[in-house]
Design an enzyme around this catalytic site. Sequence first.
Site, PDB file in Angstrom:
ATOM      1  N   ARG A   1      -5.928  12.035  -3.850  1.00  0.00           N
ATOM      2  CA  ARG A   1      -5.610  10.608  -3.914  1.00  0.00           C
ATOM      3  C   ARG A   1      -5.526  10.176  -5.377  1.00  0.00           C
ATOM      4  O   ARG A   1      -6.046  10.835  -6.265  1.00  0.00           O
ATOM      5  CB  ARG A   1      -6.697   9.775  -3.223  1.00  0.00           C
TER       6      ARG A   1
ATOM      7  N   HIS B   1     -15.050   4.025   2.359  1.00  0.00           N
ATOM      8  CA  HIS B   1     -14.323   4.622   1.243  1.00  0.00           C
ATOM      9  C   HIS B   1     -15.155   5.675   0.521  1.00  0.00           C
ATOM     10  O   HIS B   1     -16.376   5.570   0.419  1.00  0.00           O
ATOM     11  CB  HIS B   1     -13.863   3.533   0.266  1.00  0.00           C
TER      12      HIS B   1
ATOM     13  N   THR C   1       0.822  -1.219   0.000  1.00  0.00           N
ATOM     14  CA  THR C   1       0.000   0.000   0.000  1.00  0.00           C
ATOM     15  C   THR C   1       0.850   1.261   0.000  1.00  0.00           C
ATOM     16  O   THR C   1       1.972   1.261   0.536  1.00  0.00           O
ATOM     17  CB  THR C   1      -0.901   0.009   1.254  1.00  0.00           C
TER      18      THR C   1
ATOM     19  N   TYR D   1      -1.620   0.070  10.303  1.00  0.00           N
ATOM     20  CA  TYR D   1      -1.876  -0.611   9.027  1.00  0.00           C
ATOM     21  C   TYR D   1      -0.636  -0.534   8.142  1.00  0.00           C
ATOM     22  O   TYR D   1      -0.143  -1.556   7.632  1.00  0.00           O
ATOM     23  CB  TYR D   1      -3.082   0.045   8.337  1.00  0.00           C
TER      24      TYR D   1
HETATM   25  N1  UFG Z   1     -13.188  10.972   2.602  1.00  0.00           N
HETATM   26  C1  UFG Z   1     -14.114  11.955   2.864  1.00  0.00           C
HETATM   27  N2  UFG Z   1     -15.349  11.566   3.283  1.00  0.00           N
HETATM   28  C2  UFG Z   1     -15.701  10.268   3.445  1.00  0.00           C
HETATM   29  C3  UFG Z   1     -14.742   9.267   3.163  1.00  0.00           C
HETATM   30  C4  UFG Z   1     -13.487   9.664   2.743  1.00  0.00           C
HETATM   31  O1  UFG Z   1     -13.846  13.153   2.758  1.00  0.00           O
HETATM   32  O2  UFG Z   1     -16.840   9.975   3.849  1.00  0.00           O
HETATM   33  C5  UFG Z   1     -11.845  11.373   2.130  1.00  0.00           C
HETATM   34  C6  UFG Z   1     -10.719  10.895   3.005  1.00  0.00           C
HETATM   35  O3  UFG Z   1     -10.482  11.807   4.051  1.00  0.00           O
HETATM   36  C7  UFG Z   1      -9.575  10.810   2.003  1.00  0.00           C
HETATM   37  C8  UFG Z   1     -10.266  10.432   0.690  1.00  0.00           C
HETATM   38  O4  UFG Z   1     -11.634  10.771   0.878  1.00  0.00           O
HETATM   39  O5  UFG Z   1      -9.001  12.061   1.858  1.00  0.00           O
HETATM   40  C9  UFG Z   1     -10.162   8.972   0.363  1.00  0.00           C
HETATM   41  O6  UFG Z   1     -10.580   8.233   1.496  1.00  0.00           O
HETATM   42  P1  UFG Z   1     -10.813   6.675   1.438  1.00  0.00           P
HETATM   43  O7  UFG Z   1     -11.286   6.279   2.809  1.00  0.00           O
HETATM   44  O8  UFG Z   1     -11.667   6.315   0.288  1.00  0.00           O
HETATM   45  O9  UFG Z   1      -9.378   6.092   1.141  1.00  0.00           O
HETATM   46  P2  UFG Z   1      -7.983   6.354   1.916  1.00  0.00           P
HETATM   47  O10 UFG Z   1      -7.208   7.276   1.046  1.00  0.00           O
HETATM   48  O11 UFG Z   1      -8.169   6.736   3.317  1.00  0.00           O
HETATM   49  O12 UFG Z   1      -7.426   4.895   1.986  1.00  0.00           O
HETATM   50  C10 UFG Z   1      -6.611   4.392   1.011  1.00  0.00           C
HETATM   51  C11 UFG Z   1      -6.647   2.877   1.070  1.00  0.00           C
HETATM   52  C12 UFG Z   1      -5.945   2.373   2.312  1.00  0.00           C
HETATM   53  C13 UFG Z   1      -4.567   3.013   2.408  1.00  0.00           C
HETATM   54  C14 UFG Z   1      -4.703   4.506   2.421  1.00  0.00           C
HETATM   55  C15 UFG Z   1      -3.353   5.181   2.519  1.00  0.00           C
HETATM   56  O13 UFG Z   1      -7.980   2.405   1.060  1.00  0.00           O
HETATM   57  O14 UFG Z   1      -5.820   0.974   2.223  1.00  0.00           O
HETATM   58  O15 UFG Z   1      -5.320   4.909   1.210  1.00  0.00           O
HETATM   59  O16 UFG Z   1      -3.511   6.492   3.012  1.00  0.00           O
HETATM   60  F1  UFG Z   1      -3.961   2.653   3.534  1.00  0.00           F
END
Ligand code: UFG
Length: 329
Positions: free
Chosen positions: A221, A189, A117, A141
């Site tokens: 992202r 997500h 990751t 994680y």
């Molecule tokens: N977000 C929101 N509102 C929500 C959900 C998410 O604003 O309801 C934002 C988060 O703060 C983040 C972005 O949307 O900025 C993406 O969030 P996700 O939860 O979809 O994904 P992440 O980037 O947190 O997670 C991913 C992978 C993980 C990994 C991580 C590394 O799913 O496995 O990136 O930072 F560890």
Amino acid sequence: MKILVTGGAGYVGSHCVRGLCDADHEVVVYDDLRAGHREAVDKRATLVEAGLADLPVLEKTVKGAGFEAVMHFAASLDVGESVKHPLDYYENNMVNTVRLLRVMEQHQITKFVFSSTCAIYGIPESVPITEVMSQSPINPYGHTKLAMEWAMRDSAVGWGLGCCALRYFNAAGAASDGTLGEDHDPELHLIPIVLQVALGQREKVRIYGVDYPTHDGTCVRDYTHVEDLASAHLLAIESQQTGCFRCFNVGTGVGSTVKDILEAAREVTGHPIPAKPAPRRPGDPPELYADPTEIMSKLGWKPKYTDIRQTVRTAWQWHQAHPHGFQSE
Ligand code: UFG
């Protein structure tokens, strides 16, 4: 090739299993179905319903079966939960992976593709992120995934494991034929949450942080289509040699903000998708996107989905047809 796929009933795993079956590999899925879905397992694959902690079943599955390779998706993946319950993460992502590697060593299975990751980079010093940048995860994680990369590196030297760590950025989208997609419980997500608002299942999206140092204040992202992740796995396993460690970032190289995702989803769904600012989510790095040069040049990988709207469209197709995930069927 005969391949054991742990976590092959999960989101990324199930798309990869389909890709392996399409390429005529013989696949055995090993999944306890706690997070995975029986319906997601390709009919051409065999399913063993068990967890990696169940060593007798793992041994029985592997012994004399003639596996040449293992793809390891089974893991816990919620960053926030990993902060609250770190030992669950050390147990599932580390202890169980070591168990799996030990069984592989005993049975001389020397090809391994591992779901790593971008979380291993923590808060990167700059973007786009290359594989050689410093690795300092900021949550359990990420620690567990990085530690397993070390176990793989050491195993390459110690007993000839040939391994490839694929460092995913944000897996997104759904199968282009609409039959496989993302179904997590609880769903955390961004893209599925946004689409649940469009389906009327949630009232609004909470935007976690609007004061980040990015062009619109929200986190960036690299949303990578799950079928493109699957093609990276196929290329990795088919080119894997024994006795070496490789690692690749798997991302499109294009960053999208939370607001970009909302805009794309509004365009695709035709729904206004209300959203409101919320406090930052602990552990969220401001900006993560890949430099995919290495995987493109070494494996010949090229993502098919480079426009975020296309990716969101496949997810929307899936969520509309399966408003309650695989249970909708
Ligand atoms: N977000 C929101 N509102 C929500 C959900 C998410 O604003 O309801 C934002 C988060 O703060 C983040 C972005 O949307 O900025 C993406 O969030 P996700 O939860 O979809 O994904 P992440 O980037 O947190 O997670 C991913 C992978 C993980 C990994 C991580 C590394 O799913 O496995 O990136 O930072 F560890």
